[in-house]
Design a protein around this motif. Structure first.
Motif, mmCIF file in Angstrom:
data_model
loop_
_atom_site.group_PDB
_atom_site.id
_atom_site.type_symbol
_atom_site.label_atom_id
_atom_site.label_comp_id
_atom_site.label_asym_id
_atom_site.label_seq_id
_atom_site.Cartn_x
_atom_site.Cartn_y
_atom_site.Cartn_z
ATOM 1 N N LEU A 84 -1.998 0.221 -6.365
ATOM 2 C CA LEU A 84 -1.923 -1.122 -5.783
ATOM 3 C C LEU A 84 -3.242 -1.572 -5.162
ATOM 4 C CD1 LEU A 84 1.601 -0.997 -4.106
ATOM 5 C CD2 LEU A 84 0.957 -2.180 -6.213
ATOM 6 N N HIS B 225 -4.694 -5.386 -4.755
ATOM 7 C CA HIS B 225 -3.651 -6.365 -5.097
ATOM 8 C C HIS B 225 -3.893 -7.683 -4.365
ATOM 9 C CE1 HIS B 225 -1.113 -6.742 -1.488
ATOM 10 N NE2 HIS B 225 -1.279 -5.446 -1.275
ATOM 11 N N TRP C 1 -1.693 -10.037 -3.172
ATOM 12 C CA TRP C 1 -0.572 -10.697 -2.499
ATOM 13 C C TRP C 1 -0.645 -10.591 -0.980
ATOM 14 C CZ3 TRP C 1 0.710 -7.211 -6.695
ATOM 15 C CH2 TRP C 1 0.815 -7.903 -7.926
ATOM 16 N N PHE D 17 5.240 -11.660 0.935
ATOM 17 C CA PHE D 17 6.215 -10.998 0.063
ATOM 18 C C PHE D 17 7.634 -11.326 0.525
ATOM 19 C CE2 PHE D 17 8.295 -6.647 -0.868
ATOM 20 C CZ PHE D 17 8.755 -7.069 -2.113
ATOM 21 N N LEU E 243 8.229 -0.886 -1.367
ATOM 22 C CA LEU E 243 7.176 -1.713 -1.950
ATOM 23 C C LEU E 243 6.421 -2.457 -0.853
ATOM 24 C CD1 LEU E 243 5.681 -2.863 -4.361
ATOM 25 C CD2 LEU E 243 7.519 -4.546 -4.626
ATOM 26 N N ARG E 244 7.155 -2.984 0.114
ATOM 27 C CA ARG E 244 6.501 -3.667 1.239
ATOM 28 C C ARG E 244 5.514 -2.744 1.945
ATOM 29 N NH1 ARG E 244 7.746 -2.799 6.286
ATOM 30 N NH2 ARG E 244 9.846 -2.035 5.764
ATOM 31 N N GLU F 155 3.969 -0.086 0.813
ATOM 32 C CA GLU F 155 2.815 0.251 -0.028
ATOM 33 C C GLU F 155 1.878 -0.941 -0.177
ATOM 34 O OE1 GLU F 155 2.184 3.181 -0.607
ATOM 35 O OE2 GLU F 155 4.099 4.240 -0.490
ATOM 36 N N LEU F 156 2.426 -2.151 -0.277
ATOM 37 C CA LEU F 156 1.576 -3.345 -0.344
ATOM 38 C C LEU F 156 0.785 -3.512 0.944
ATOM 39 C CD1 LEU F 156 4.100 -5.866 -1.955
ATOM 40 C CD2 LEU F 156 2.015 -5.016 -3.045
ATOM 41 N N ARG G 104 -2.980 -4.579 2.636
ATOM 42 C CA ARG G 104 -2.949 -5.862 3.331
ATOM 43 C C ARG G 104 -2.212 -5.651 4.654
ATOM 44 N NH1 ARG G 104 -6.268 -9.636 0.821
ATOM 45 N NH2 ARG G 104 -5.996 -9.519 -1.445
ATOM 46 N N LEU H 181 0.153 -8.274 5.834
ATOM 47 C CA LEU H 181 1.133 -8.765 4.869
ATOM 48 C C LEU H 181 2.338 -9.370 5.580
ATOM 49 C CD1 LEU H 181 1.913 -8.576 1.682
ATOM 50 C CD2 LEU H 181 3.426 -6.748 2.459
ATOM 51 N N HIS I 4 6.185 -10.691 5.445
ATOM 52 C CA HIS I 4 7.319 -10.202 4.664
ATOM 53 C C HIS I 4 8.607 -10.822 5.181
ATOM 54 C CE1 HIS I 4 10.634 -7.116 4.287
ATOM 55 N NE2 HIS I 4 10.305 -7.300 3.031
ATOM 56 N N ILE J 43 5.886 -0.203 -8.814
ATOM 57 C CA ILE J 43 4.472 -0.088 -8.471
ATOM 58 C C ILE J 43 3.621 0.077 -9.729
ATOM 59 C CG2 ILE J 43 2.796 1.443 -7.346
ATOM 60 C CD1 ILE J 43 5.011 1.833 -5.153
#
Length: 227
Positions: free
Chosen positions: A21, A24, A26, A29, A56-57, A59-60, A64, A67, A69, A217
């Motif tokens: 990732l 990425h 993004w 999310f 997933l959140r 790891e993103l 970031r 991030l 969410h 992923i």
């Protein structure tokens, strides 16, 4: 280190998610859907405790830290209820990445075959506005077990067949809509049977969520690389 998970051939190894990732794009999310989206799961020793949307959140966010969410998922909702209650808040959140997981509560009930076109139309009505607002939309065809012996009799003996039909239709719809799609319905891990399901015999356990997270992923990594 999650020993069982990192040695599982269907899961990711140590540090693999971070590598896949990296870079990425993004920042926001959103998750829409039913109990799977909400994150209903059951722990399994040696596997990450989070359901795949939350995994997933996490790891993103490694790439970031800021991030944003929002998980709107709620258990027991049919697709039309997800559309009615979650699309508006999701659009107001302005995601650039959205995960949509629903339809199973429609397919599990007898008579789904006659309603399948309507469910597809509802899923389209969920996905298109998110895409039009600039979000990359991720869809998933869930694991389909060959049988569900612990399910109540009212679901009927054709439960697996209906779930498989939902999987095929969701995959076809994803291709038509151009979503980032992960097809788990025929994943080779299904051969391990109850190793994937929790005590209720329906929802995935920690191992199935770890496998789902790995596939998401990997698929998003290909998207990042422009594949």
């Amino acid at each position: 280190m999650l020993t069982a998970e990192t040695s599982d051939p269907f899961c990711l190894g140590d540090g693999e998610a971070e590598r896949l990732l990296r870079g990425h794009p993004w920042h926001r999310f959103a998750v829409l859907g039913d109990s799977v989206a909400e994150g209903l799961t059951e722990p399994v020793d040696g596997y990450h405790p989070l359901a795949f949307p939350d995994r997933l959140r996490v790891e993103l966010a490694r790439h970031r830290p800021g991030l944003a969410h929002r998980n709107l998922g709620r258990r027991n909702l049919r697709a039309a209820e997800v559309l009615a209650t979650q699309l508006g808040p999701a659009l107001a959140f302005r995601p650039d990445l959205a995960l949509v997981v629903c339809g199973a509560n429609d397919a599990m009930r007898p008579g789904y075959e006659a309603r399948a076109d309507a469910v597809d139309a509802t899923l389209t009505a969920l996905v298109r506005p998110l895409q039009d607002a600039g979000a990359t939309v991720v869809t998933v065809s869930l694991f389909v077990m060959p049988r569900y012996p612990r399910m109540p009799d009212w679901l009927g003996p054709a439960f697996s067949r209906r779930m498989a039909l939902l999987g095929r239709r969701t995959t076809a719809l994803a291709e038509a809509l151009g979503t980032v799609h992960v097809d788990l319905a025929t994943h080779p891990a299904i051969a391990t049977g109850d190793v994937l399901t929790g005590a209720d015999g329906l929802h995935g356990n920690g191992r199935s969520h770890a496998i789902a997270a790995a596939e998401l992923i990997r698929r998003l990594s290909r998207e990042i690389q422009g594949a």
